[in-house]
Design an enzyme around this catalytic site. Structure first.
Site, short mmCIF file in Angstrom:
data_model
loop_
_atom_site.label_atom_id
_atom_site.label_comp_id
_atom_site.label_asym_id
_atom_site.label_seq_id
_atom_site.Cartn_x
_atom_site.Cartn_y
_atom_site.Cartn_z
N ASN A 14 106.61 30.98 116.81
CA ASN A 14 105.71 30.84 117.96
C ASN A 14 106.50 31.26 119.18
O ASN A 14 107.24 30.47 119.78
CB ASN A 14 105.23 29.40 118.07
N LYS A 21 109.75 28.99 119.29
CA LYS A 21 109.59 27.82 118.43
C LYS A 21 109.51 28.29 116.98
O LYS A 21 109.03 29.40 116.71
CB LYS A 21 108.33 27.05 118.79
N ARG A 99 102.11 33.08 115.87
CA ARG A 99 101.08 32.83 116.88
C ARG A 99 100.98 34.07 117.75
O ARG A 99 101.98 34.56 118.29
CB ARG A 99 101.44 31.63 117.74
N HIS A 187 94.18 28.79 123.40
CA HIS A 187 94.63 27.53 122.78
C HIS A 187 93.83 27.21 121.51
O HIS A 187 93.75 26.06 121.08
CB HIS A 187 94.53 26.35 123.76
N GLY A 216 99.06 21.12 129.11
CA GLY A 216 100.49 21.34 129.12
C GLY A 216 100.82 22.26 130.26
O GLY A 216 100.09 22.31 131.26
N ARG A 247 99.96 28.57 136.99
CA ARG A 247 98.79 29.44 137.11
C ARG A 247 97.69 28.76 137.91
O ARG A 247 97.50 27.55 137.84
CB ARG A 247 98.27 29.80 135.71
N GLY A 336 98.90 15.96 128.23
CA GLY A 336 97.85 15.16 127.63
C GLY A 336 98.37 14.04 126.76
O GLY A 336 97.81 12.94 126.75
N ASN A 338 101.51 12.64 126.93
CA ASN A 338 102.58 11.81 127.47
C ASN A 338 102.40 11.30 128.89
O ASN A 338 103.02 10.30 129.26
CB ASN A 338 103.90 12.62 127.42
N GLU A 385 100.50 23.52 116.43
CA GLU A 385 100.09 24.91 116.21
C GLU A 385 100.82 25.52 115.02
O GLU A 385 100.24 26.32 114.26
CB GLU A 385 100.35 25.73 117.47
#
Length: 400
Positions: A14, A21, A99, A187, A216, A247, A336, A338, A385
């Site tokens: 990813n 990742k 991904r 997503h 995130g 963004r 979301g 934490n 993911e």
């Protein structure tokens, strides 16, 4: 790898703009068991590598000094493979799942990567400039390290292809839709994972009307009904929707025209502003990291958090309307899962929908944080993911 898993494994990559990742899954019959995962962060600056086992215990870590840093994603992959090879214990990599953020209109399901597919994906780079080039760099690096091993692309846009024309279109002449100017949504791998996980937990949740908030550094929300995407906040690009780390999110198109015509800004400068210097970072003047913004406590920091919460809250209401109601609100991804303070801000004022938080459960980041007995459940679920990509990759090689 366990003795029975020595013969076959799946590798998932990813690739982000400055990170790579990864996860390794043992192929056991027609099923998967995750063995290792980790990431290389800050590629191009001061890379930091970590590797964890299936229990989440860190088994390798390295901070690279400037002079010894691996070069680009291929260098990062070399470091990752160097650490993984002795752990694989001779296992054969059967496939590599990737991904890929944008699949366009044509690529609406996982595909085996070929030269023709790569050409299509390169053509989509302008629609996802922060992600697509790095996704492709990861594919190219893996192809050089694993010649002949099947590589499979899984798309963040694919999950949203179940949306209606009304949800996916812009109010433009139809010829623009025919040219591919539509709401793609992103997503999707995260939303698909959450939808499948909830269905596995409870069949009723699998049929329910869900609003999932993937919050995130990149952030969006999705209305899911019966396990399918019905509406989402991101659109033609991953710049649309709610504000994000850097963004802007949704912006009146007239603002861009004003910047071009009246402020005489160049399109490249506007793109840099909207992608890299806006959102929580731009509004707070501090950082895109919610923890740093909350700790600052300045007027600008509070304004940034309030704006973010307001926009997310507004989208929850809109998405609930798009599917005729809401049975559960699900928070996922870094913020979301934490940031309990951000969740409190978001849910304030959602009582009219039947949404109230249990303060103690919320602070503790419990799996269920809604008030007992309320008509709408409020959940926290970890997204994965890489696991979703591995499932797609296994299904594809099993079907060949």
């Amino acid at each position: 790898m366990s003795p029975e898993a020595k013969t076959a494994a799946l590798l998932v990559l990813n690739a982000g703009s400055s990170s790579l990742k990864f996860a390794v899954f043992a192929v056991e019959g027609r099923g998967l068991t995750q063995r290792y995962d980790g990431q290389m962060e800050s590629i191009g600056a001061a890379p930091h590598f970590n590797l964890r086992d299936a229990a989440g215990a860190r088994i390798a870590e390295r901070q690279f000094a400037a002079g010894e840093a691996p070069k680009g994603h291929e260098g990062a992959l070399s470091v990752i493979l160097g650490a993984l090879t002795p752990l694989l214990d001779g296992a054969t990599i059967r496939a590599i799942g990737h991904r890929v953020v944008h699949g366009g209109r044509d690529l609406s399901a996982p595909v085996m990567i070929t030269d023709a597919i790569m050409a299509k994906l390169r053509a989509l780079v302008p629609l996802a400039p922060l992600h697509q080039p790095h996704n492709l760099a990861g594919i190219e690096a893996a192809a050089r390290h694993f010649p002949g091993v099947p590589q499979i692309a899984c798309f963040d846009t694919a999950f949203h292809r179940t949306q209606s024309y009304a949800a996916a279109s812009f109010a433009l002449p139809p010829r623009f839709f025919d040219q591919g100017i539509l709401r793609y949504g992103f997503h999707g791998l995260s939303y698909e994972y959450i939808a499948r996980r909830l269905e596995a937990e409870d069949a009723a949740l699998g049929r329910a009307r869900l609003v999932v908030a993937h919050l995130g550094n990149g952030a969006s929300l999705c209305a899911i009904e019966g396990g399918q995407s019905r509406a989402t906040t991101m659109g033609f690009t991953a710049l649309d929707g709610v504000p994000m780390g850097t963004r802007s999110g949704q912006l009146d198109p007239g603002v861009v025209l004003h910047m071009l015509d009246s402020l005489q800004m160049k399109s490249a400068d506007i793109a840099h502003l909207l992608y890299h210097e806006s959102g929580l970072k731009g509004m707070s003047g501090i950082s895109q990291d919610v923890r740093a913004i909350e700790a600052a406590g300045t007027e600008a920091a509070e304004a940034a958090l309030d704006h973010f919460a307001f926009r997310v809250r507004r989208e929850i209401g809109a998405l609930a309307a798009s599917i005729g109601g809401i049975d559960a609100l699900v928070f996922t991804a870094g913020i979301g899962e934490n940031a309990h303070g951000v969740r409190t801000r978001i849910c304030a004022g959602l009582g009219f929908l039947g949404i109230h938080l249990d303060p103690e459960a919320n602070v503790a980041n419990c799996p269920e944080i809604g008030r007992t007995g309320d008509p709408v459940r409020v959940l926290i679920r970890h997204t994965d993911e890489e696991a979703m990509i591995a499932e797609h990759a296994l299904a594809m090689i099993n079907s060949c």
